[in-house]
Design a protein around this motif. Structure first.
Motif, short mmCIF file in Angstrom:
data_model
loop_
_atom_site.label_atom_id
_atom_site.label_comp_id
_atom_site.label_asym_id
_atom_site.label_seq_id
_atom_site.Cartn_x
_atom_site.Cartn_y
_atom_site.Cartn_z
N ALA A 479 29.50 35.44 45.27
CA ALA A 479 29.47 36.76 44.63
C ALA A 479 30.10 36.71 43.25
N PHE A 480 31.20 35.96 43.11
CA PHE A 480 31.86 35.83 41.80
C PHE A 480 30.91 35.16 40.81
N MET A 481 30.28 34.06 41.22
CA MET A 481 29.39 33.32 40.32
C MET A 481 28.21 34.18 39.88
N ASN A 482 27.66 34.93 40.80
CA ASN A 482 26.53 35.81 40.45
C ASN A 482 26.95 36.91 39.48
N GLU A 483 28.12 37.49 39.74
CA GLU A 483 28.60 38.56 38.85
C GLU A 483 28.94 38.00 37.47
N ALA A 484 29.59 36.83 37.42
CA ALA A 484 29.92 36.23 36.13
C ALA A 484 28.66 35.87 35.35
N ALA A 485 27.64 35.40 36.05
CA ALA A 485 26.39 35.06 35.38
C ALA A 485 25.73 36.30 34.77
N GLN A 486 25.86 37.43 35.47
CA GLN A 486 25.30 38.68 34.94
C GLN A 486 26.10 39.20 33.75
N LEU A 487 27.42 39.01 33.80
CA LEU A 487 28.28 39.50 32.72
C LEU A 487 28.20 38.63 31.47
N PHE A 488 27.87 37.38 31.64
CA PHE A 488 27.93 36.43 30.53
C PHE A 488 27.15 36.90 29.31
N PRO A 489 25.86 37.20 29.43
CA PRO A 489 25.12 37.61 28.23
C PRO A 489 25.52 38.99 27.71
N ASP A 541 38.26 37.90 26.36
CA ASP A 541 39.02 38.57 27.41
C ASP A 541 38.19 39.62 28.14
N ASP A 542 37.18 40.18 27.49
CA ASP A 542 36.38 41.18 28.20
C ASP A 542 35.58 40.56 29.34
N LEU A 543 35.45 39.24 29.32
CA LEU A 543 34.85 38.53 30.45
C LEU A 543 35.93 38.10 31.44
N LEU A 544 36.97 37.46 30.95
CA LEU A 544 38.00 36.90 31.83
C LEU A 544 38.86 37.97 32.50
N ASP A 545 38.93 39.15 31.91
CA ASP A 545 39.71 40.25 32.51
C ASP A 545 38.81 41.35 33.05
N HIS A 546 37.55 41.02 33.29
CA HIS A 546 36.64 42.06 33.75
C HIS A 546 37.03 42.54 35.15
N PRO A 547 37.11 43.85 35.36
CA PRO A 547 37.57 44.39 36.65
C PRO A 547 36.77 43.89 37.85
N SER A 548 35.46 43.73 37.69
CA SER A 548 34.65 43.30 38.85
C SER A 548 34.97 41.87 39.26
N LEU A 549 35.26 40.99 38.30
CA LEU A 549 35.63 39.61 38.64
C LEU A 549 37.02 39.57 39.27
N ILE A 550 37.94 40.33 38.72
CA ILE A 550 39.28 40.39 39.29
C ILE A 550 39.25 40.91 40.71
N GLN A 551 38.41 41.92 40.95
CA GLN A 551 38.32 42.51 42.28
C GLN A 551 37.82 41.50 43.31
N ILE A 552 36.83 40.68 42.93
CA ILE A 552 36.30 39.69 43.87
C ILE A 552 37.38 38.67 44.23
N VAL A 553 38.15 38.23 43.23
CA VAL A 553 39.23 37.26 43.50
C VAL A 553 40.26 37.87 44.44
N MET A 554 40.63 39.12 44.21
CA MET A 554 41.61 39.77 45.07
C MET A 554 41.05 39.99 46.48
N ASP A 555 39.78 40.32 46.57
CA ASP A 555 39.16 40.47 47.89
C ASP A 555 39.15 39.14 48.64
N LEU A 556 38.90 38.04 47.92
CA LEU A 556 38.95 36.72 48.53
C LEU A 556 40.37 36.42 49.03
N ALA A 557 41.36 36.77 48.23
CA ALA A 557 42.75 36.55 48.63
C ALA A 557 43.08 37.37 49.89
N SER A 558 42.58 38.60 49.95
CA SER A 558 42.81 39.43 51.13
C SER A 558 42.14 38.83 52.36
N HIS A 559 40.93 38.33 52.17
CA HIS A 559 40.17 37.71 53.28
C HIS A 559 40.94 36.52 53.86
#
Length: 580
Positions: A479-489, A541-559
């Motif tokens: 999910a992170f990779m797909n979201e990052a790929a969409q955000l990239f361009p 930073d608008d990519l590296l600090d994007h809320p949707s990417l941060i949320q996926i990482v935190m969800d993974l940590a919760s899992h």
């Protein structure tokens, strides 16, 4: 049977023996000749390899067809058949290294496995020949390397036990001094095996699962194609020189991981049976130079060609780099991966040359550097160090660099004199204290690029997972990779990146790099600037600090129930920007 019939039969048998001896001698000459060829460049090696393979194919089929006569009249021994099979296995393995096609790795395994299964070397220890026992030990070492690359861990453990016994027998019979050296080899394999298994994934019945990290069709999210995304990774140099990592057979742990990261696993239908003609399999595999196909249904069907260099001198590295650039087609890109200790210099307020005055990388043995030390050391650069300035001439071609070193940041200001795309991904220069003692297991940065979920577990102190938890966690990575790929361009990403991400391998590396940086920014232990990665051009930073990417990482940590290792998303923010 009449005299004439017996005479004709004897003549027939004599011709068979003469032809066998001719093929055997010719095969040995060609095999030895391969070692004399330059290890860089394609054309000459491909041609010579084809001739060698042809002869070994004829030899192998010939001994199969005339085994009875060769056994009774020539005295062909089973270890001699094993030696022929071992040479064919070596040819397949070296062609795998040359082409990166895992089909050849499977073929090498098939021949090595057959040698063991058919007990070709069983009588070798009873022959009063030291060199024959050495060949047997070398066969075991080569078989272990192939099994490690194919993740056949159970067989590796069995081979280690067998090799241990053979080494003891060899030492008792022949050379105790050599026995010590072979014992070191076994110890290296054991240490390598232990270091490679960073996390244990366990089935419900308690049996360990084998986790593969080669690129699968779904591993790298698709992107919209455009003229800016036309580059294909064609050549790759993998350099390993780190002094603190475990190694086996001139493969450091980082080299081992990056080698697999730049490979796509072959479909099961391409894995042929051992009894098939070796030459036929060679002709049927995709990277054979006579096969012109490169794209299949719009998707890449080959792996990039790779050079593996263990502790090369800077001059050797530059020769291979020049050869790789020379082999690039019009739309080809070259990847340079270096895992090496850094050589730091005191920073100068007024550097004369930014390409040489900030230090370099120790790509060769440190003892070679000590030999170069002299009274005028402060006046001249170290001869055996690689500097950013050494690589500038090669930026005339599309170049994608990965620098994994405690001096990686010296590459961030490499000049762009030419109009070709240049991207540099740089590792953290140091790790937080809890992770500094784990260096023999390989670099954390390379682990993120190779197996991002394993790296995430590693920094979260997760050592064992059930298969069900692992599979669910892998979905978060996807999910992170797909979201990052969409955000990239859509982000303010430098267009240089767009030149490379059309390639599946390079896109996977870039997206895993983003995952690495986002994860480390959120982790409580990675707070210093030197604990984090850098890239050139910098990722915004608008990519590296994007809320949707941060949320996926935190969800993974919760899992994985490790959220305590990470800051809350609203408290993370960008890292301190010191030492720019």
């Amino acid at each position: 049977m009449g005299r004439m019939e017996r005479s004709a039969l004897e003549e027939h048998e004599r011709k068979i023996i003469i032809e066998f001896c001719h093929l055997l001698e010719k095969s040995k000459q060609l095999f030895n000749g391969l070692r004399e060829l330059p290890q860089y460049g394609h054309k000459q090696w491909h041609s010579y390899f084809g001739r060698t393979f042809d002869v070994y194919t004829k030899l192998w089929k010939f001994q199969q067809q005339h085994r009875a006569i060769l056994d009774t009249k020539y005295g062909l021994k089973r270890w001699q058949i094993g030696e022929i099979a071992s040479k064919i296995g070596q040819l397949y393995y070296h062609f795998y290294l040359r082409t990166s096609e895992t089909a050849y790795l499977h073929e090498a395994y098939a021949f090595y496995h057959a040698i063991r299964g058919r007990c070709y070397y069983t009588q070798a220890s009873k022959e009063d020949k030291c060199e024959l026992m050495v060949k047997k030990l070398r066969y075991y070492a080569r078989f272990i390397v192939v099994c490690l690359l194919l993740k056949k861990i159970k067989i590796v453990r069995d081979l280690i036990k067998e090799l241990d016994k053979q080494i003891i027998e060899y030492g008792n019979t022949y050379d105790p001094d050599d026995q010590v050296e072979w014992t070191v080899v076994v110890d290296e394999v054991k240490a390598f095996l232990q270091a490679e298994s960073v996390i244990a994934v366990i089935h419900s019945d308690g049996v360990p699962a084998i986790v593969f990290n080669r690129l699968s069709p779904n591993a790298s999210p698709p992107i919209e194609r455009s003229p800016q995304t036309s580059l294909i990774l064609h050549e790759a140099l993998i350099i390993g020189s780190s002094s603190q990592q475990v190694k086996f057979s001139e493969l450091t742990m980082d080299m081992f991981r990056m080698l697999q990261t730049l490979e796509r696993e072959i479909p099961i239908e391409m894995q042929h049976a051992y009894e098939d003609s070796p030459r036929q399999r060679y002709l049927s595999t995709p990277n054979n130079p006579t096969n012109k196909g490169y794209l299949e249904n719009g998707h890449r069907c080959e792996n990039p060609h790779k050079y593996l260099l263990f502790k090369p001198s800077p001059s050797q590295l530059l020769v291979y780099l020049a050869s790789g650039c020379n082999e690039l087609p019009h739309t080809g890109a070259l990847l340079l991966y270096i895992s090496a200790d850094g050589q730091s210099l005191q920073p100068s307020r007024n550097p004369e040359d930014v390409g040489y005055d900030a230090g370099g990388l120790i790509t060769t043995s440190k003892t070679d550097i000590y030999k170069e030390c002299n009274k005028e050391k402060s006046k001249y650069r170290e001869l055996q160090c690689l500097y950013p300035g050494d690589l500038v001439p090669f930026t005339r071609r599309p170049l994608f660099m990965i620098i994994d070193s405690d001096n990686s940041f010296i590459f961030q200001n490499m000049p762009r004199h030419f109009s070709q795309p240049l991207v540099i991904l740089m590792s953290p220069m140091e790790l937080p204290s809890p992770f500094q003692d784990r260096r023999p297991q390989g670099s954390l940065f390379t682990l993120f690029l190779h197996a991002p979920l394993t790296a995430f577990c590693y920094i979260s102190d997760v050592h064992t997972l059930s298969v069900s938890l692992w599979d669910r966690a892998a979905m978060y990575i996807d999910a992170f990779m797909n979201e990052a790929a969409q955000l990239f361009p859509r982000s303010r990403v430098d267009m240089t990146y767009m030149s490379f991400i059309g390639d599946d391998f390079l896109r996977a590396l870039v997206l895993r790099f983003v995952f690495c940086e986002v994860t480390l920014r959120l982790h409580r232990a990675f707070r210093a600037r030197t604990h984090l990665t850098r890239s050139s051009p910098p990722l915004p930073d608008d990519l590296l600090d994007h809320p949707s990417l941060i949320q996926i990482v935190m969800d993974l940590a919760s899992h994985l129930q490790v959220r305590s290792h990470f800051q809350e998303a609203n408290a993370a923010g960008p890292p301190p920007q010191k030492d720019q």
